[in-house]
Scaffold this active site. Structure first.
Site, short mmCIF file in Angstrom:
data_model
loop_
_atom_site.label_atom_id
_atom_site.label_comp_id
_atom_site.label_asym_id
_atom_site.label_seq_id
_atom_site.Cartn_x
_atom_site.Cartn_y
_atom_site.Cartn_z
N ASN A 191 0.84 -1.20 0.00
CA ASN A 191 0.00 0.00 0.00
C ASN A 191 0.88 1.25 0.00
OD1 ASN A 191 0.58 0.70 2.90
ND2 ASN A 191 -0.44 -1.28 3.21
N ALA A 239 1.21 1.09 11.70
CA ALA A 239 1.52 0.48 10.40
C ALA A 239 0.25 0.24 9.59
CB ALA A 239 2.25 -0.84 10.60
N PRO A 278 -2.97 -12.15 9.59
CA PRO A 278 -3.30 -12.07 11.02
C PRO A 278 -3.65 -10.64 11.40
CG PRO A 278 -0.92 -12.29 10.71
CD PRO A 278 -1.56 -12.54 9.38
N ILE A 302 -2.99 -8.09 13.64
CA ILE A 302 -1.90 -7.89 14.60
C ILE A 302 -2.38 -7.23 15.88
CG2 ILE A 302 0.27 -6.65 15.01
CD1 ILE A 302 0.93 -7.09 12.06
N ILE A 303 -3.07 -6.11 15.73
CA ILE A 303 -3.42 -5.35 16.94
C ILE A 303 -4.48 -6.07 17.77
CG2 ILE A 303 -5.22 -3.90 15.88
CD1 ILE A 303 -3.89 -1.54 17.46
N PHE A 349 -4.80 2.67 14.68
CA PHE A 349 -5.12 3.68 13.68
C PHE A 349 -6.22 3.14 12.78
CE2 PHE A 349 -1.52 5.99 15.05
CZ PHE A 349 -1.53 7.24 14.43
N LYS A 382 -11.83 -4.65 18.38
CA LYS A 382 -10.47 -5.12 18.60
C LYS A 382 -9.99 -4.96 20.04
CE LYS A 382 -9.12 -4.65 13.81
NZ LYS A 382 -8.00 -4.46 12.87
#
Length: 407
Positions: A214, A280, A312, A314-315, A330, A348
């Site tokens: 990206n 990220a 996956p 991640i956060i 973010f 999350k």
């Protein structure tokens, strides 16, 4: 007048091909008015000569632990008290290991143990050596003790490998030294805290040539890392491929894929971190299967089908594992920005989410400015549009205040 005028810089040079770059660093420092005292390890003498370094620095090069010509023969104590800053460039894997263990078996390692002055490392080694868990652990432990660092950079190496491990350029090290001596009233209220920050894009391989990625530049994550370390935090910056020099003082872990980024986060947060910031732009999908050879274009087909699977999260994974006391995410959106961000915050299990509209051409990806909405379960906050470096300072302050109120 330069803020380096009459500053006393002790430059330690360890064994490695990057030692030749230190000649240019000495030239930059002396031109700025600094006094430079060079200390060589035995390994460094294979790459640079004492005569050359003496000619550039104007001082006799030191390398002997118990020097009979030094004051009372105790060269390490004399030099440890003399230096305003000790810079090790290049800092080899061997030196970092010995420094971590508190060894004092040569002049350079001994004076690093004996000094009360700050120490700045510029690591340089083969990419496999830098990535080795022992080296990564040493770098992390040194950062936690307050040892500063810059780099290493990513790129082609003398051995022919490509990857992280190149010593930062002399000009970058010089600017890190210059910044260190700038008088700033910045409070050190994050001292003793460990912040883990992700930045940049991930690259998901299709074949050895092509990948999915990206437009993330990493600027926001790097600015957050710089602001946190400026206020005294020990910062681990886990970064996808970007074209940015890491801020001085951070522990950089370079990765490519989402899987690598998750593994690096878990390793860096093996003991609970104080703050995690997922800045990220992680690719949502990766190839179900990658090929070892370049996929060839078939002349009889105008289309190709790629089978993707989810990466996956991640956060969410880190939040579920309670890897940090405060979890910050973010939300880069192109529509329904606030609505989607709120959903992400709840789904999350985050404490804070920072939402921005990346459909706007004046902010977000690859821009130097940004405008965000900061959302917690209790409130919203909308700082004005600002340079990412300035916005990062406001965000770090908000996160710190939130963490204190949550205690």
């Amino acid at each position: 007048m330069s803020n380096l005028a009459q500053k006393r810089i002790l430059l330690g040079i360890t064994g490695g091909i990057a030692a030749y770059k230190s000649i240019e660093l000495i030239r930059l420092l002396t031109k700025a008015g600094a006094e430079v005292q060079v200390v060589l390890t035995e390994g460094a003498k294979a790459f640079v000569t004492e005569m050359t370094l003496q000619a550039i620095s104007g001082k006799t090069v030191r390398s002997t632990l118990l020097d009979p010509n030094a004051e009372a023969g105790m060269g390490h104590i004399e030099l440890a008290k003399w230096a305003d800053l000790i810079v090790i460039a290049p800092a080899s894997a061997d030196f970092m290991a010995r420094y971590t263990q508190g060894m004092a078996n040569d002049l350079l390692s001994t004076l690093c143990i004996a000094t009360e002055s700050p120490v700045l490392l510029a690591p340089a080694m083969n990419q496999a050596m830098w990535r080795h868990p022992a080296t990564q652990d040493n770098a992390k432990r040194l950062a936690e003790r307050g040892v500063l660092s810059i780099g290493p950079a990513d790129g082609a190496q003398a051995c022919g490998d490509i990857g992280p491990g190149r010593m930062s350029e002399p000009s970058d090290i010089f600017h890190a030294i210059f910044a260190h001596f700038q008088n700033s009233p910045i409070k050190q209220d994050l001292a003793g805290q460990h912040w883990v920050i992700t930045a940049g894009p991930t690259m998901e391989a299709i074949d050895p040539v092509r990948y999915i990625s990206n437009h993330s530049s990493g600027k926001m994550g790097y600015a957050l890392a710089a602001s946190a370390v400026e206020r005294g935090a020990s910062v681990t910056l886990i970064s996808g491929p970007v074209q940015i020099t890491p801020p001085s003082g951070v522990m950089l872990v370079a990765v490519k894929s989402a899987d690598e980024m998750l593994a690096a986060c878990q390793q860096s947060m093996s003991t609970q971190a104080d703050v995690f910031i997922g800045a990220a732009a992680v690719a949502d999908f990766k190839m179900k299967t990658t090929t070892n050879q370049k996929m060839k274009k078939q002349s009889d087909k105008d289309e190709v089908t790629l089978t993707l699977v989810k990466n996956p999260d991640i956060i969410a994974t880190l939040a579920q594992q309670k890897r940090a006391k405060v979890m910050v995410g973010f939300a880069a959106e192109t529509q329904n920005v606030i609505e989607y961000a709120k959903s992400k915050l709840e789904r999350k299990g985050l404490d804070i989410i920072i939402a921005n509209d990346v459909s706007r051409s004046d902010i977000g990806f690859n821009q130097d400015e940004n405008q965000v909405t900061v959302i917690t379960k209790e409130k919203h906050w909308e700082p004005e549009k600002a340079a990412k470096s300035q916005l990062a300072k406001q965000l770090v302050n908000f996160i710190h205040e939130h963490s204190q109120s949550a205690d």
